[in-house]
Design an enzyme around this catalytic site. Structure first.
Site, mmCIF file in Angstrom:
data_model
loop_
_atom_site.group_PDB
_atom_site.id
_atom_site.type_symbol
_atom_site.label_atom_id
_atom_site.label_comp_id
_atom_site.label_asym_id
_atom_site.label_seq_id
_atom_site.Cartn_x
_atom_site.Cartn_y
_atom_site.Cartn_z
ATOM 1 N N GLY A 189 -5.700 -4.415 -11.898
ATOM 2 C CA GLY A 189 -6.627 -3.625 -11.100
ATOM 3 C C GLY A 189 -7.374 -2.618 -11.943
ATOM 4 O O GLY A 189 -8.483 -2.858 -12.413
ATOM 5 N N ARG A 190 -6.737 -1.473 -12.181
ATOM 6 C CA ARG A 190 -7.413 -0.390 -12.903
ATOM 7 C C ARG A 190 -7.788 -0.793 -14.329
ATOM 8 O O ARG A 190 -8.795 -0.314 -14.864
ATOM 9 C CB ARG A 190 -6.525 0.861 -12.898
ATOM 10 N N HIS A 246 4.193 -5.382 -7.473
ATOM 11 C CA HIS A 246 3.819 -4.199 -8.260
ATOM 12 C C HIS A 246 5.107 -3.474 -8.609
ATOM 13 O O HIS A 246 5.875 -3.095 -7.723
ATOM 14 C CB HIS A 246 2.889 -3.301 -7.440
ATOM 15 N N LYS A 279 1.718 -9.348 -1.154
ATOM 16 C CA LYS A 279 1.633 -8.384 -2.259
ATOM 17 C C LYS A 279 2.464 -7.178 -1.866
ATOM 18 O O LYS A 279 2.262 -6.601 -0.799
ATOM 19 C CB LYS A 279 0.182 -7.976 -2.530
ATOM 20 N N CYS A 319 0.837 -1.199 0.000
ATOM 21 C CA CYS A 319 0.000 0.000 0.000
ATOM 22 C C CYS A 319 0.878 1.257 0.000
ATOM 23 O O CYS A 319 1.754 1.400 0.854
ATOM 24 C CB CYS A 319 -0.927 0.002 1.213
#
EC number: 1.3.1.-
Length: 314
Positions: A219-220, A163, A134, A95
């Protein structure tokens, strides 16, 4: 042969209402990762518990996600998830939101290997649970993730999702494929790529560049084109009726939120986030009319006009 596709967790977007509607109408998703569960002011947030309630998610392949900075805190969350019937938990080390990162949660803990070890070492005591992580390349620099690999190898991790950005970037700038490649080359644990996958062509390119990958997390790109995973995984995929299915997705989400939320303001606020990424190529005048809706009547008229304009398009 295509890789498994995982739907990334996005706070404020991929809650149980959205997940259930998407799973009912679109295919290609191996698992939906939930937005992270955290302890706030000494207790769980009610909305988090509702979101991961096993019964609420029945029929949807779900991996619940936890975020914490201390081992006792993480244990509480993991124990809660296990008590609900889950057999797998994902740990959020990625995050990028500063308010959490500065408390050494998410990607904010990555520069501190000793803290990461204290947080994760208790996972060894769970015999009946599987864990995954993640994460980002780091908070300040991509070497942070690489420094953690020996620790990860010593833990019972079935998978790492990386990511390919730094935490301090949040979602800005470009993904760092070179640094991702260095981590990929050194990582013996099954690895999933995440970051800026918005087209089938981009997904295929990553799959070919890194043939040992265990999956792709999107995701997006899926919020923009809900059929994207289905299109990637099926060479005979046709976009015919895709917009009609998006209209059905909207109808299901709107109806569920109308039941759960109180008042027009809450409902409209929630639905505006639904449209933030969806169908980025829609006409600007229609998107503007949608965003200016001040009541449900105006909103419904704007949505009907938008979907009418898409009829017959693929």
């Amino acid at each position: 042969m295509s890789l498994p596709v995982y739907f990334a967790p996005l706070q404020g977007y991929t809650d149980v209402v959205y997940r259930k509607a998407h799973a009912a109408l679109f295919g290609g998703i191996a698992a939906y990762y939930t937005p992270f569960v955290r302890i706030e002011k000494g207790d769980f947030r009610r909305k988090d518990l509702r979101d991961i309630d096993f019964e609420n998610n029945r029929g949807v392949p779900v991996v619940p996600q936890a975020i914490a900075s201390e081992s006792d805190e993480l244990r509480r969350i993991v124990d809660c998830m296990a008590s609900l019937g889950y057999t797998r938990v994902d740990i959020n080390l990625g995050c990028p939101f500063p308010i959490l990162a500065y408390r050494h949660k998410g990607s904010g803990i990555l520069p501190f290997p000793d803290e990461v070890e204290r947080l994760l070492r208790p996972l060894e005591s769970y015999d009946s649970l599987e864990f995954s992580v993640k994460m980002r390349l780091g908070w300040e620099e991509p070497s942070e993730a690489l420094r953690l690999l020996p620790l990860f190898e010593s833990l019972p991790l079935r998978q790492i999702t990386l990511h390919a950005r730094l935490g301090k970037q949040q979602y800005k700038g470009c993904v760092d494929m070179e640094s991702f490649g260095r981590f990929y080359d050194a990582c013996p644990i099954p690895l999933v790529y995440n970051g800026d996958l918005t087209t089938v062509e981009e997904m295929v390119a990553v799959e070919r560049e890194f043939p040992r990958l265990s999956g792709l997390m999107v995701g997006r790109g899926l919020l923009a084109k809900p059929w994207l995973a289905e299109e990637y995984g099926n060479e005979n995929f046709s976009r015919e009726n895709s917009y009609r299915r998006v209209a059905s997705l909207h109808e299901r989400v709107f109806t569920d939120y109308e039941t759960l939320l109180q008042g027009e303001h809450q409902l409209l606020t929630r639905m505006m986030s639904f449209w933030e990424y969806l169908l980025p190529d829609m006409e600007k005048r229609l998107r503007k009319r949608l965003s200016k809706s001040r009541n449900v009547k105006d909103y419904t008229e704007a949505v009907n006009l938008l979907f009418s304009s898409l009829e017959g398009k693929n």
